[in-house]
Design an enzyme around this catalytic site. Structure first.
Site, short mmCIF file in Angstrom:
data_model
loop_
_atom_site.label_atom_id
_atom_site.label_comp_id
_atom_site.label_asym_id
_atom_site.label_seq_id
_atom_site.Cartn_x
_atom_site.Cartn_y
_atom_site.Cartn_z
N GLU A 33 48.24 39.68 36.03
CA GLU A 33 47.25 40.39 35.22
C GLU A 33 46.76 41.64 35.94
O GLU A 33 46.43 42.64 35.33
CB GLU A 33 46.08 39.44 34.92
CG GLU A 33 44.89 40.13 34.31
CD GLU A 33 44.46 39.55 32.97
OE1 GLU A 33 45.21 38.74 32.43
OE2 GLU A 33 43.39 39.92 32.50
N GLY B 200 39.53 31.12 28.73
CA GLY B 200 38.24 30.47 29.00
C GLY B 200 38.10 30.12 30.47
O GLY B 200 38.25 28.95 30.85
C1 LIG Z 1 34.61 43.26 29.26
C2 LIG Z 1 34.75 41.94 29.96
C3 LIG Z 1 35.67 41.03 29.49
C4 LIG Z 1 35.82 39.80 30.12
N1 LIG Z 1 36.72 38.89 29.58
C5 LIG Z 1 36.79 37.66 30.11
C6 LIG Z 1 37.64 36.67 29.52
O1 LIG Z 1 38.30 36.91 28.52
N2 LIG Z 1 37.67 35.44 30.05
C7 LIG Z 1 36.94 35.12 31.17
O2 LIG Z 1 37.03 33.99 31.61
N3 LIG Z 1 36.13 36.04 31.78
C8 LIG Z 1 36.04 37.29 31.26
N4 LIG Z 1 35.21 38.23 31.83
C9 LIG Z 1 34.40 37.83 32.98
C10 LIG Z 1 34.84 38.44 34.30
O3 LIG Z 1 36.00 37.81 34.76
C11 LIG Z 1 33.63 38.26 35.25
O4 LIG Z 1 32.58 39.08 34.75
C12 LIG Z 1 33.97 38.65 36.65
O5 LIG Z 1 34.87 37.73 37.22
C13 LIG Z 1 32.68 38.72 37.53
O6 LIG Z 1 31.97 37.54 37.43
P1 LIG Z 1 30.42 37.52 37.05
O7 LIG Z 1 30.23 38.35 35.82
O8 LIG Z 1 29.98 36.11 37.01
O9 LIG Z 1 29.68 38.29 38.21
P2 LIG Z 1 29.27 37.69 39.63
O10 LIG Z 1 30.40 36.90 40.17
O11 LIG Z 1 27.94 37.05 39.50
O12 LIG Z 1 29.10 39.02 40.45
C14 LIG Z 1 28.00 39.90 40.24
C15 LIG Z 1 28.10 41.02 41.22
O13 LIG Z 1 28.06 40.51 42.57
C16 LIG Z 1 29.21 40.92 43.30
N5 LIG Z 1 29.72 39.82 44.11
C17 LIG Z 1 29.81 38.51 43.77
N6 LIG Z 1 30.36 37.79 44.77
C18 LIG Z 1 30.63 38.66 45.76
C19 LIG Z 1 31.24 38.54 47.04
N7 LIG Z 1 31.70 37.35 47.49
N8 LIG Z 1 31.38 39.67 47.79
C20 LIG Z 1 30.97 40.88 47.33
N9 LIG Z 1 30.38 41.05 46.12
C21 LIG Z 1 30.23 39.97 45.34
C22 LIG Z 1 30.25 41.28 42.23
O14 LIG Z 1 31.12 42.25 42.65
C23 LIG Z 1 29.42 41.77 41.07
O15 LIG Z 1 29.20 43.15 41.17
C24 LIG Z 1 35.05 39.47 31.26
C25 LIG Z 1 34.12 40.41 31.75
C26 LIG Z 1 33.97 41.63 31.11
C27 LIG Z 1 32.97 42.60 31.64
#
Ligand SMILES: Cc1cc2nc3c(=O)[nH]c(=O)nc-3n(C[C@H](O)[C@H](O)[C@H](O)COP(=O)(O)OP(=O)(O)OC[C@H]3O[C@@H](n4cnc5c(N)ncnc54)[C@H](O)[C@@H]3O)c2cc1C
Length: 383
Positions: free
Chosen positions: A247, A130
């Site tokens: 990881e 989480g």
């Molecule tokens: C299949 C799947 C399983 C997952 N499982 C888990 C889980 O079990 N537990 C958990 O906690 N999370 C989980 N996640 C979440 C995952 O860790 C996040 O989706 C990931 O860290 C990206 O965060 P976000 O989705 O909020 O995207 P954002 O952080 O909003 O990013 C959106 C886009 O903007 C770009 N971006 C953002 N900031 C920057 C920057 N500083 N520089 C350049 N580009 C940037 C990113 O590359 C991305 O393309 C999972 C995600 C997926 C898709």
């Protein structure tokens, strides 16, 4: 320099393959179609992992005290390669083996260790992670889920999102901000929260990879004892940073990508299309991407086996793994498009769906690029 595997490593790999060929059912490709987080695969892992544990192949690298055999880092890694090549029949339990168990061993209280580690070593525990929130993914340090101290308890309020495995998890490895402990990373602490605690609501998120893989988890006045906190309040960030470094190379998806690419090339040969120089060039490029990912990951595993501190090499390796997955998936989509519609080709479609999210889950690829730019290439932060 000797790049070949030792006799022990080769024998170990054969042993793991033997167990997989005995224990995976004949309908495994269909059962594993939707990936390690699907309900079918989670149910299967609860049958499969106890058998692995009995064969001494679930946690061979763990200390004897916790059910392991103190086997070398490389054996644990070979195990991971073979499991991912088979579509990860350990399901969510790969996380227990790779990082949740070791984190508990290092930072858990005696009571936490006794309560949770034996279940993991027996292959019977499903955990979820989480971390991410609606406005805290890449910028995880801005998470807002709160833990308010009330006497001997914490009261948790907030929301997590994209949580894999939450629908069937026993425990959540939860990050929350402790009220009154400041604003930044130092206020983040880790809590072990049983998913049956009143006030927790899990909602499945329909998605491309679908089938119960990812969830929203809501925490409304969830009471947990102070003893459910893992480590100290100021330690949370340090603990998860170390865990996430593991990881990053703990999912050797290039192994599966290589097998899928071989199958694609085989099919193109059968269809008489592999003489086309463009197809041959693209196949060679995809194969080179898989090999580059393998070698870069091995470099990190080698450093770990020597007890060296991992730097941005782990991020470079993860980027290469993402690149390999995409190269193979793009190759299939470009030259075997008919395999991706209708009933299609189960393994190709399954690989393609997971390849789409491989550069998002476990940290977005762009963030990895930032880290590589700053810490590996020493480029300035601002242009
Ligand atoms: C299949 C799947 C399983 C997952 N499982 C888990 C889980 O079990 N537990 C958990 O906690 N999370 C989980 N996640 C979440 C995952 O860790 C996040 O989706 C990931 O860290 C990206 O965060 P976000 O989705 O909020 O995207 P954002 O952080 O909003 O990013 C959106 C886009 O903007 C770009 N971006 C953002 N900031 C920057 C920057 N500083 N520089 C350049 N580009 C940037 C990113 O590359 C991305 O393309 C999972 C995600 C997926 C898709």
């Amino acid at each position: 320099m000797d790049f070949t595997w030792s006799r022990e490593d080769t024998e170990f790999r054969s042993r793991v393959r033997g167990v997989l060929s005995r224990e995976l059912p004949t309908n495994w490709p269909t059962l594993a179609r939707h990936g390690p987080g699907s309900r079918q695969q989670t149910e299967f892992c609860l049958e499969f992992c106890p058998k692995l544990a009995e064969a001494g192949l679930l946690v061979p690298h763990w200390p004897r005290e916790w059910g392991g055999a103190e086997r070398p880092v490389w054996e644990h890694f070979i195990l991971g390669e073979e499991m991912w090549a088979a579509g990860e029949p350990r399901g969510a339990q790969y996380m227990n083996v790779n990082w949740i168990g070791p984190v508990l061993m290092q930072f858990g209280s005696d009571a936490q260790k006794q309560r949770y580690i034996p279940q993991m070593a027996a292959g019977k525990a499903i955990w979820c992670q989480g971390f991410s929130e609606p406005n805290a993914g890449s910028d995880l340090a801005s998470l807002k889920t709160r833990a308010d101290r009330e006497g001997d308890e914490y009261v948790i309020n907030g929301q997590k999102i994209w949580t894999s495995y939450a629908g069937m998890a026993d425990q959540c490895f939860l990050l929350a901000r402790v009220s009154g402990a400041g604003e930044g990373k130092s206020a983040i602490a880790i809590f072990i929260v049983p998913m049956t605690t009143p006030g927790i609501e899990v909602r499945s998120i329909p998605s491309l990879i679908g089938h119960g893989d990812i969830h929203e988890v809501f925490f409304t006045d969830v009471h947990i004892p102070v003893s459910a906190r893992l480590g100290e309040v100021g330690q949370g960030w340090k603990i998860i940073s170390a865990a996430l470094a593991n990881e990053r190379v703990g999912i050797p998806r290039y192994q599966l990508a290589t097998i899928i690419l071989d199958e694609m090339v085989g099919l193109l040969k059968t269809r008489g299309q592999f003489g086309d120089p463009v197809i041959r060039l693209r196949a060679a490029q995809a194969a080179a991407s898989c090999e580059a990912a393998r070698i870069l990951v091995y470099h990190v595993v080698d450093a770990k086996s020597r007890g060296q501190i991992l730097g941005a090499d782990a991020n470079v390796a993860r980027l290469a793994v993402i690149g390999a997955d995409h190269a193979v998936s793009d190759f299939g989509m470009d030259f075997l498009a008919d395999c991706y519609s209708g009933a299609g080709h189960v393994s190709f479609m399954s690989h393609h769906e997971r390849a789409i999210v491989t550069g998002i889950a476990a940290g977005a690829a762009e963030i990895q690029l930032n880290i590589v730019a700053q810490r590996y290439l020493n480029l300035p932060r601002e242009a």
